[in-house]
Structure formats: structure tokens, C-alpha cells
Design an enzyme around this catalytic site. Sequence first.
Site, PDB file in Angstrom:
ATOM      1  N   LYS A 190       0.757  -1.236  -0.334  1.00  0.00           N
ATOM      2  CA  LYS A 190      -0.554   0.004   0.477  1.00  0.00           C
ATOM      3  C   LYS A 190       0.713   0.981  -0.200  1.00  0.00           C
ATOM      4  CE  LYS A 190      -2.233   2.960   1.595  1.00  0.00           C
ATOM      5  NZ  LYS A 190      -1.783   4.686   1.561  1.00  0.00           N
ATOM      6  N   GLY A 243       5.595   5.218   8.680  1.00  0.00           N
ATOM      7  CA  GLY A 243       5.300   5.711   8.590  1.00  0.00           C
ATOM      8  C   GLY A 243       5.491   7.653   9.528  1.00  0.00           C
ATOM      9  N   THR A 247       0.664   7.723  12.964  1.00  0.00           N
ATOM     10  CA  THR A 247       0.049   6.691  11.884  1.00  0.00           C
ATOM     11  C   THR A 247       0.390   5.075  12.563  1.00  0.00           C
ATOM     12  OG1 THR A 247       0.864   7.627  10.239  1.00  0.00           O
ATOM     13  CG2 THR A 247      -0.030   5.456  10.139  1.00  0.00           C
ATOM     14  N   GLY A 248       2.150   5.373  13.278  1.00  0.00           N
ATOM     15  CA  GLY A 248       1.884   4.483  13.762  1.00  0.00           C
ATOM     16  C   GLY A 248       1.658   3.148  15.495  1.00  0.00           C
ATOM     17  N   GLU A 265       8.457   1.372  11.677  1.00  0.00           N
ATOM     18  CA  GLU A 265       9.529   2.638  11.552  1.00  0.00           C
ATOM     19  C   GLU A 265       8.742   3.589  11.414  1.00  0.00           C
ATOM     20  OE1 GLU A 265      12.501   1.433  11.743  1.00  0.00           O
ATOM     21  OE2 GLU A 265      12.133  -0.947  10.912  1.00  0.00           O
ATOM     22  N   CYS A 299      13.222  10.538   7.540  1.00  0.00           N
ATOM     23  CA  CYS A 299      13.042   9.883   9.365  1.00  0.00           C
ATOM     24  C   CYS A 299      14.505  10.126   9.468  1.00  0.00           C
ATOM     25  CB  CYS A 299      12.811   7.769   9.142  1.00  0.00           C
ATOM     26  SG  CYS A 299      13.703   7.303   8.096  1.00  0.00           S
ATOM     27  N   GLU A 400       9.501  16.314  15.270  1.00  0.00           N
ATOM     28  CA  GLU A 400       9.591  16.231  13.568  1.00  0.00           C
ATOM     29  C   GLU A 400       9.303  17.372  12.976  1.00  0.00           C
ATOM     30  OE1 GLU A 400       8.523  12.630  11.963  1.00  0.00           O
ATOM     31  OE2 GLU A 400      10.750  12.311  10.708  1.00  0.00           O
TER      32      GLU A 400
HETATM   33  P1  NDP Z   1       2.074   8.583   7.590  1.00  0.00           P
HETATM   34  O1  NDP Z   1       2.094   8.128   8.365  1.00  0.00           O
HETATM   35  O2  NDP Z   1       1.065   9.922   6.739  1.00  0.00           O
HETATM   36  O3  NDP Z   1       2.039   7.583   6.069  1.00  0.00           O
HETATM   37  C1  NDP Z   1       2.540   6.672   5.935  1.00  0.00           C
HETATM   38  C2  NDP Z   1       1.979   5.871   5.099  1.00  0.00           C
HETATM   39  O4  NDP Z   1       0.481   4.740   6.008  1.00  0.00           O
HETATM   40  C3  NDP Z   1       0.852   6.149   3.506  1.00  0.00           C
HETATM   41  O5  NDP Z   1       0.974   4.795   2.679  1.00  0.00           O
HETATM   42  C4  NDP Z   1      -0.310   6.210   4.297  1.00  0.00           C
HETATM   43  O6  NDP Z   1      -1.093   6.289   3.346  1.00  0.00           O
HETATM   44  C5  NDP Z   1      -0.391   5.690   5.214  1.00  0.00           C
HETATM   45  N1  NDP Z   1      -1.270   5.931   6.254  1.00  0.00           N
HETATM   46  C6  NDP Z   1      -2.300   7.338   6.990  1.00  0.00           C
HETATM   47  N2  NDP Z   1      -2.992   7.220   7.813  1.00  0.00           N
HETATM   48  C7  NDP Z   1      -3.155   5.993   7.829  1.00  0.00           C
HETATM   49  C8  NDP Z   1      -4.384   4.313   9.032  1.00  0.00           C
HETATM   50  N3  NDP Z   1      -4.788   5.041   9.442  1.00  0.00           N
HETATM   51  N4  NDP Z   1      -4.162   3.188   8.663  1.00  0.00           N
HETATM   52  C9  NDP Z   1      -3.187   2.992   7.889  1.00  0.00           C
HETATM   53  N5  NDP Z   1      -2.651   3.395   7.079  1.00  0.00           N
HETATM   54  C10 NDP Z   1      -2.705   4.506   7.252  1.00  0.00           C
HETATM   55  O7  NDP Z   1       3.626   9.036   6.842  1.00  0.00           O
HETATM   56  P2  NDP Z   1       3.966  10.315   5.425  1.00  0.00           P
HETATM   57  O8  NDP Z   1       3.864   9.453   4.686  1.00  0.00           O
HETATM   58  O9  NDP Z   1       3.322  11.462   6.281  1.00  0.00           O
HETATM   59  O10 NDP Z   1       6.049   9.889   6.192  1.00  0.00           O
HETATM   60  C11 NDP Z   1       6.354  10.563   6.614  1.00  0.00           C
HETATM   61  C12 NDP Z   1       6.892   9.674   8.709  1.00  0.00           C
HETATM   62  O11 NDP Z   1       7.152   8.822   8.085  1.00  0.00           O
HETATM   63  C13 NDP Z   1       7.836  10.925   8.937  1.00  0.00           C
HETATM   64  O12 NDP Z   1       7.219  11.137  10.505  1.00  0.00           O
HETATM   65  C14 NDP Z   1       9.434   9.468   9.458  1.00  0.00           C
HETATM   66  O13 NDP Z   1       9.322  10.087  10.184  1.00  0.00           O
HETATM   67  C15 NDP Z   1       8.025   8.803   8.495  1.00  0.00           C
HETATM   68  N6  NDP Z   1       9.917   7.867   8.414  1.00  0.00           N
HETATM   69  C16 NDP Z   1      10.327   7.215   8.604  1.00  0.00           C
HETATM   70  C17 NDP Z   1      11.469   5.987   8.367  1.00  0.00           C
HETATM   71  C18 NDP Z   1      11.952   5.528   9.770  1.00  0.00           C
HETATM   72  O14 NDP Z   1      12.759   4.055   8.586  1.00  0.00           O
HETATM   73  N7  NDP Z   1      11.693   5.240  10.629  1.00  0.00           N
HETATM   74  C19 NDP Z   1      11.455   6.612   6.909  1.00  0.00           C
HETATM   75  C20 NDP Z   1      10.857   6.932   6.021  1.00  0.00           C
HETATM   76  C21 NDP Z   1       9.828   8.109   7.123  1.00  0.00           C
HETATM   77  P3  NDP Z   1      -1.707   7.762   2.410  1.00  0.00           P
HETATM   78  O15 NDP Z   1      -0.358   8.396   2.099  1.00  0.00           O
HETATM   79  O16 NDP Z   1      -2.585   7.216   0.979  1.00  0.00           O
HETATM   80  O17 NDP Z   1      -1.778   8.574   3.500  1.00  0.00           O
END
Ligand code: NDP
Length: 505
Positions: A190, A243, A247-248, A265, A299, A400
Site C-alpha cells: 500500500k 510512517g 500512524t504507528g 519504522e 526520518c 520532527e
Molecule cells: P504517514 O504516516 O502519514 O503515511 C505513511 C503511510 O501510511 C502512507 O501509505 C499512508 O497512506 C498510510 N496511512 C496513513 N494513515 C493511515 C492509517 N490510519 N492506517 C493505515 N495506513 C495509514 O507518513 P508520511 O507518508 O507523512 O511519511 C512521513 C513519516 O514517515 C515521517 O514521520 C517519517 O519520519 C517517517 N519515516 C520513517 C522512516 C523510518 O525508517 N523510521 C523512513 C521514512 C519515513 P496515505 O498516503 O494514503 O495517507
Amino acid sequence: MAVSVQPSTSVQKYLADSPKKILIGGEWVDANSGKVMDVTNPATNEVLTQVARADETDADRVVQAAASAFENPEWRWMSASERGHLLYKMAELVAERAADIAEAETLNVGKPIFQSEDDVETVVDCFRYYAGATRLLEGATPAVPTDFFSYTLHEPIGVCVGIVPWNFPFQITAWKVAPALAAGNTVILKPASRTPLSALMLGQIGLDAGLPPGVLNVITGPGAVVGEALASHPLVGKISLTGETSTGTKIMKIAADGIKRISLELGGKSPSVVFADADLDQAVTASLTAIYFNAGQMCAARSRILVQEEIHDQFVSEMAARAHKLRLGNPLDREVHMGPMISQSHVETVRRYVEIGVSEGATLVAGGGQPDDPSLGSGNFYLPTIFDNVRNDMCIAREEIFGPVAAIIPFKTEEEGIRLANETSYGLAATIWTSNVKRAHRVARQIRAGGVWVNTNMTLFNETPFGGYKTSGMGRELGIESLMSYTEAKHVGVFLGETVRGFKI
Ligand code: NDP
């Protein structure tokens, strides 16, 4: 510099054909509702193409397909070497299509083309690594009592869902898909709604490589709808999310109901600790890269730069001088260091944080606004920004920002540097800059983060684990750790004695 982003002919054709379908059970199909959503180019905010906007009913379809693919003997009982062969084929197909994938990624994410090319190269290696690793799923023969023979097996979990963010779409996709397939699972991918293109391309690569139908599925649609429906589906065994920390938390709560396996992550506020005995020139160069790479949307960005007071003034003036020289512009231009941010709303978030930094009393020494070049006006550009004299309790040091904003925090002693580095709810990464080898290892052990680098920025290898302490997540991507996290350990115990233990009747 004008932002007239012109895709190559093959990518133009791909975008024009508009990949409006989702991959379910080996077929490209429409979303049940027939709805689509726009995919835009952050350098211009123009629509690049459209993809399917799936909903809960599609989520159910895709899980059913992945669950039945898991039961397909062709995949379930495929030998490790055959699975490795398929993954190796996928690596080769990614390598063949690397130029198109990198260009699509740059158009969709806004990251400079050289960065997308590097991402694709690491994906090729990631598939090769896990292609070899399929044969490393070895069990053990523990030293149990002599009238028993016990052995362990590492078996696939079943249906695994990979939910991917928009900042490193292709790379993080591979981090989830390759180990999950290597362990024999079926996968539902996804991608983030803003950046689905490279995941859809990988879906086609899976088909072309010869994965049995339903082994790799790709579904596009809003995370709050499709992501949650996937995560809560009873037939899903594992969810791996990269994410935001919030969201986590949601995924963890959803997974709790079904006792599902998870790996998270999440965010970071990672420090660089620059000691007075560091190579200043290298520390400045690398610190710039560590915060402005991908416009700070990382991240593991080193967004807090802790600098020992003896070198503080020199470090700040060098960093500011070099930040001013960074070139912003069309991310397809190879001379460009920094492209746009992902969206206007994200630029707005960064702008608000900069206002907060100023109001908290930090000293703005570079950037702090959007570039005044009119040719960049339609894109989501933001200048490389540096705050000095930041305190660790300020909002800009705690939260962040996920943009090109560095916070420089002075410190006096080694103990203080370590304390400040650890004084955060996150724990993803850290860099130590010093020429003292004893100090390097001493400090590395005391930093509470999943990855610590010495005298270098983060260099990720497919062989080494990546992930966070504290609210930066749980579980690890990459390395053997990730492969094992896609398995269940099974103990098989065989009785070798004459009289089986039981009630004496
Ligand atoms: P989000 O948490 O908004 O989205 C990440 C993914 O989760 C997307 O595919 C999103 O879909 C999906 N999502 C959003 N809400 C839900 C939900 N309620 N249930 C299930 N899935 C959901 O993060 P971002 O895309 O904004 O990414 C940035 C974040 O990711 C930052 O906080 C960053 O630090 C973190 N990150 C961490 C990494 C690591 O390895 N630790 C590496 C890279 C990024 P949709 O796009 O459709 O909303």
C-alpha cells in the site's frame, strides 16, 4: 532556473497510459468504485497522472487473493532456491528499468534525480541480497534430553501488508517486499497516496519475473480507509508500516485486536554530536547533506546538530555559508542539490515551525522562507534553513519538522553532549564526529538509537539492520533481522524413547 520538468518519452507514455488499476491476484483491475485520484509533481504542482482510489471492499478483495495465493502449493512449497531465483529476476528487471523508475520517482517525489538513481541502485542490491538470503532460513537442533529429537523451522507468517510513506517510496517498498517474499509470504503493498508510481512499477516487475498470481499485490488508496481495512483484516498476519509516529500508534492499536505481528519504522529527531577534535570541514559538509538531502524529508535527518563550544562559532559560520550555496531547482537537473518539498501543506507546516523557532528565541542564520526566484514559484520549494543557539527544550528541537530546518545546539562536555543527544522521545539514528577513537566507541555505546555512525552520515547497507529505539519504532528493516521478522519459529519435537510420558492409568 525554470522548472520545466520534461519526462523522457517512455515515462511520458507510462504517465499518459495512466496506471489507473490495482494489482490483485495477478491481474490489473479497476477499483470497485471506479474512482481515481490525482498524482502530482511537487516541482510544479501539475497533475502527472491518475491512479485508482481503492476502498475497503478492494482491501477485502486483495486480502482474499493474497490469502489464497499463500495456500497455492506452487508458492507455499516452492524451494528456497527457486524463491531466490524469482527475487534475483526481480532485481535484474529493476536494473533494466532503472532509468524510468528513477525518473518517475523524481517527478513524483521531487527528489533530485541523482538521489532517485541511488535509491533504485540500492533496490537492485536489496533484491539480490534477499535472493541469496532465502537459503539462510536455517533451523537449529537444540540440545534437548537424549530421548527427544527437536528441531526448529522458520516458516512464513502468511499475508503481510507493507504500508509505505512518500519520502523514499521505492526504497522502502523494497525493504518490505524483498524480505517478506524471501521468507515465503504473500505481500500486499500500500504505497503513499502521493507517491504510488514506483510501487505500481514494481507490481508489474513481480508479474514479469514470474511470481505466481497473488504473491505480490499493489493497492492504491487513502491510508485511513484502505490501510486501516488491510491492517484490521482477520486474514492478515503482519503489518509493516513506515510512517509517522501517530500512524504507528493507530496501527499498533488495530493490530492488538488480532494479535498481528507488526514492525514500525517511524519518526526521528536525530542528533549529530560534533566534538571539538572533529574534522570540521567534513563534519560541515556531511551535516549539510544529513539535513538537506531529500529537502530534509528523511526520518533519519540529523536535524539536531550538537556542537562543542570551542568550535561552535566556526561551525555555524561555515554551515551557513555553504547552505547559501546549495542550488534549488528542477530535480531532473543534475546540478540541483535540493528539489521541492512534497506538498504546499507540508511547506506550510515548515513555515509554522520556523515562526515558532523565531518566537522561541533561536537565532535564524540561514533561510527561513521560500526562495524568491519566480521560476520556482509554482513548486513547493523552501530554503535550507539553520537555527543557532537552540535549546533542547525548544519545540524546534523536540518535534520532527521533516523539512530543511537544522537546529544547532551548543554543548560543553562529552557528558553533556550525550545527555542532550539522548534527551528526545525518538531514537532512530545519530552521528558522532571526533578524531578520538576511544571517545567514538564510548559515546556510540551510550547513545540510545537504532543506528550510530562515526565520522560519516548515515550509510545504509542492505546487510545491516535499520530501525528505532523509543517512539522511532519497533522491529528492524534490512539485514537478517528483517528476514527473520517475516517468519514464525516452529519447534518440532520427536520422542525417541520407548515409553511415552503420560498419566499412569
Ligand atoms: P504517514 O504516516 O502519514 O503515511 C505513511 C503511510 O501510511 C502512507 O501509505 C499512508 O497512506 C498510510 N496511512 C496513513 N494513515 C493511515 C492509517 N490510519 N492506517 C493505515 N495506513 C495509514 O507518513 P508520511 O507518508 O507523512 O511519511 C512521513 C513519516 O514517515 C515521517 O514521520 C517519517 O519520519 C517517517 N519515516 C520513517 C522512516 C523510518 O525508517 N523510521 C523512513 C521514512 C519515513 P496515505 O498516503 O494514503 O495517507
